[in-house]
Write a protein that holds these residues in place. Structure first.
Motif, mmCIF file in Angstrom:
data_model
loop_
_atom_site.group_PDB
_atom_site.id
_atom_site.type_symbol
_atom_site.label_atom_id
_atom_site.label_comp_id
_atom_site.label_asym_id
_atom_site.label_seq_id
_atom_site.Cartn_x
_atom_site.Cartn_y
_atom_site.Cartn_z
ATOM 1 N N ASN A 94 33.936 -26.110 11.117
ATOM 2 C CA ASN A 94 33.140 -24.878 11.128
ATOM 3 C C ASN A 94 34.038 -23.741 11.594
ATOM 4 O O ASN A 94 35.131 -23.975 12.122
ATOM 5 C CB ASN A 94 31.902 -25.029 12.025
ATOM 6 C CG ASN A 94 32.245 -25.326 13.469
ATOM 7 O OD1 ASN A 94 32.807 -24.488 14.175
ATOM 8 N ND2 ASN A 94 31.928 -26.549 13.920
ATOM 9 N N PRO A 95 33.619 -22.481 11.426
ATOM 10 C CA PRO A 95 34.503 -21.350 11.759
ATOM 11 C C PRO A 95 34.808 -21.194 13.243
ATOM 12 O O PRO A 95 35.627 -20.336 13.605
ATOM 13 C CB PRO A 95 33.712 -20.140 11.244
ATOM 14 C CG PRO A 95 32.758 -20.686 10.248
ATOM 15 C CD PRO A 95 32.402 -22.043 10.736
ATOM 16 N N ARG A 96 34.202 -21.998 14.131
ATOM 17 C CA ARG A 96 34.368 -21.778 15.559
ATOM 18 C C ARG A 96 35.167 -22.852 16.281
ATOM 19 O O ARG A 96 35.389 -22.735 17.489
ATOM 20 C CB ARG A 96 32.989 -21.651 16.225
ATOM 21 C CG ARG A 96 32.188 -20.457 15.737
ATOM 22 C CD ARG A 96 30.878 -20.333 16.481
ATOM 23 N NE ARG A 96 30.096 -19.215 16.001
ATOM 24 C CZ ARG A 96 28.885 -18.886 16.472
ATOM 25 N NH1 ARG A 96 28.348 -19.621 17.446
ATOM 26 N NH2 ARG A 96 28.243 -17.857 15.966
ATOM 27 N N MET A 97 35.576 -23.907 15.607
ATOM 28 C CA MET A 97 36.313 -24.963 16.296
ATOM 29 C C MET A 97 37.196 -25.716 15.322
ATOM 30 O O MET A 97 36.930 -25.732 14.114
ATOM 31 C CB MET A 97 35.362 -25.934 17.015
ATOM 32 C CG MET A 97 34.416 -26.692 16.127
ATOM 33 S SD MET A 97 33.272 -27.768 17.070
ATOM 34 C CE MET A 97 32.347 -26.554 17.998
ATOM 35 N N THR A 98 38.234 -26.340 15.863
ATOM 36 C CA THR A 98 39.128 -27.154 15.051
ATOM 37 C C THR A 98 38.525 -28.536 14.848
ATOM 38 O O THR A 98 37.550 -28.926 15.506
ATOM 39 C CB THR A 98 40.502 -27.284 15.721
ATOM 40 O OG1 THR A 98 40.350 -27.990 16.966
ATOM 41 C CG2 THR A 98 41.119 -25.917 15.972
#
Length: 427
Positions: A94-98
């Motif tokens: 997702n755009p917030r975590m690796t």
């Protein structure tokens, strides 16, 4: 009039026949009075260094393993392919975590709460665009009147929304109904309570203890002025770990005798060691990975590490793989595509043993040079895809045919020693 707390207690007291074997609710009700206020939950359990270490080891191990997507080959075999699922799980879920943070968080959830959840976000075209992890304590398993399962999620601001069963990536741990895992922390609460209690005891012993290592005696009765001076002196000059072993000044004929009681005599250290082993047993982590090398040797650590991969990590990976192949691939894709973790790096032995195994595979004909180089994380070389064929082996039942054919093929010019003629022809 009904008093909720008292009424609930009166209604539940019939469940407990006596206090010799109290029910869990009774122990929970008085948890503040047990172990000086120690209350174990999934979050507070992480205050135990053994629990924290086990959760970190398992979470980081699963998060660090590559998980490519393969295509099944006909009639057998597999081939790596580029796919959206491999990008989600290996790069950016997702755009917030690796990907590492995502899998590490999900593993921490399942280890502590017994379940991990991630809502699957789809695009307008039906493709998966993101996986959003949800803390397990915010998810409830629900069913419609028709018996169709779904999940009720509570957000941070207290709002609730329903997630369809197909839109939730859910991995359950050990459970009793096949749909929801149990919390290992709640089932092993007593062991973790004891671990936290021993840590609290040690901290209080060294923080608040008066460590003069002696008992003061008086021949008669201590006067009030001398008692006040002694009390003040003890608090100001001798109380605390940093003021230990100072010379104590006494008056009025008082004397002291050494009477030290180290924590070891109260089996404090033995209790802490046992609790480390107990929690390691709970998570199936080898003690040497928790820095407990008391029973470790150079010869058994390698075998314990392999056992850790086989009996601890592998079951978790199977849970991940089966859920990934079920929830993240379409029905048509499931017949030809699958995701699988790579364990080769964890199963490597020492250098000599590993190279000897490669040599057996190379000479046996099932490993090429490039196969070996790939396992060692090295780039392939030109001509390294050729396989060797042992000359002294043949298919079962065809040894004679192979022998005759080899004799025919090996008959060369006159004087060939294979044909039975001596070198140089007739003499």
């Amino acid at each position: 009039m009904r008093v909720p707390i008292l009424s609930n207690w009166l209604e539940r007291r019939s469940d407990s026949s006596d206090l010799t074997h109290p029910k869990r609710w009774l122990l929970d009700s008085f948890s503040d009075f047990i172990g000086k206020g120690i209350s174990v939950s999934e979050k507070t359990a992480m205050r135990s260094t053994a629990v924290l270490s086990c959760v970190r080891i398992l979470s980081e191990t699963v998060a660090s393993l590559p998980i490519p997507v393969y295509k099944r080959l006909n009639p057998r075999g597999k081939q790596r392919v580029s796919h959206l699922v491999s990008d989600l799980l290996g790069k950016l879920p997702n755009p917030r975590m690796t990907a590492f943070t995502f899998r590490e968080t999900m593993m921490a959830h399942i280890l502590l709460w017994g379940n991990c959840y991630a809502e699957i976000e789809y695009s307008a075209t039906g493709d998966i665009v993101a996986l959003w992890p949800i803390p397990p304590y915010r998810v409830e398993h629900m069913e419609t009147v028709e018996g169709i399962p779904y999940f009720q999620v509570t957000t941070k601001d207290g709002k609730q929304h329903n997630v369809p069963f197909s839109n939730m990536f859910h991995i359950p741990g050990l459970g009793f109904d096949g749909t929801k895992g149990i919390s290992v922390i709640s089932w092993a609460r007593r062991s973790i309570e004891l671990s936290l209690a021993t840590e609290q005891f040690g901290a209080e012993f060294f923080e608040n203890g008066t460590n003069v290592g002696a008992v003061v005696t008086h021949p008669t009765t201590l006067s009030d002025p001398a008692f006040e001076r002694l009390s003040k002196s003890l608090q100001e000059k001798y109380e605390g770990l940093g003021k230990s072993h100072r010379l104590m000044l006494l008056e009025e004929g008082m004397s002291f005798a050494k009477n030290s009681i180290p924590p070891n005599d109260a089996q404090f250290l033995e209790t802490r060691k046992f609790q480390i082993l107990e929690i390691a047993r709970l998570f199936r982590v080898p003690p040497h990975m928790l820095a407990d090398l008391e029973r470790a040797t150079f010869s058994n650590i390698e075998q314990q590490s392999i056992d850790f991969v086989t009996h601890t990590i592998r079951p978790w990976l199977i849970r991940w793989e089966q859920t990934i192949n079920w929830k993240l691939f379409s029905v048509s894709e499931q017949k030809r595509l699958f995701a699988e973790f790579l364990l080769d790096g964890l199963l490597r032995g020492e250098t000599k043993a590993r190279y000897e195994a490669y040599n057996i595979g190379r000479n046996g004909g099932w490993l090429s040079v490039n196969d070996i180089r790939e396992k060692e994380n090295m780039n392939p070389i030109e001509g390294g895809d050729r396989y060797l064929q042992p000359l002294n082996m043949a298919e079962v039942g065809k040894a004679d045919e192979g022998g005759e054919k080899n004799n025919e093929d090996n008959k060369g010019a006159e004087g060939d020693p294979i044909a039975g003629e001596p070198f140089g022809g007739e003499t």
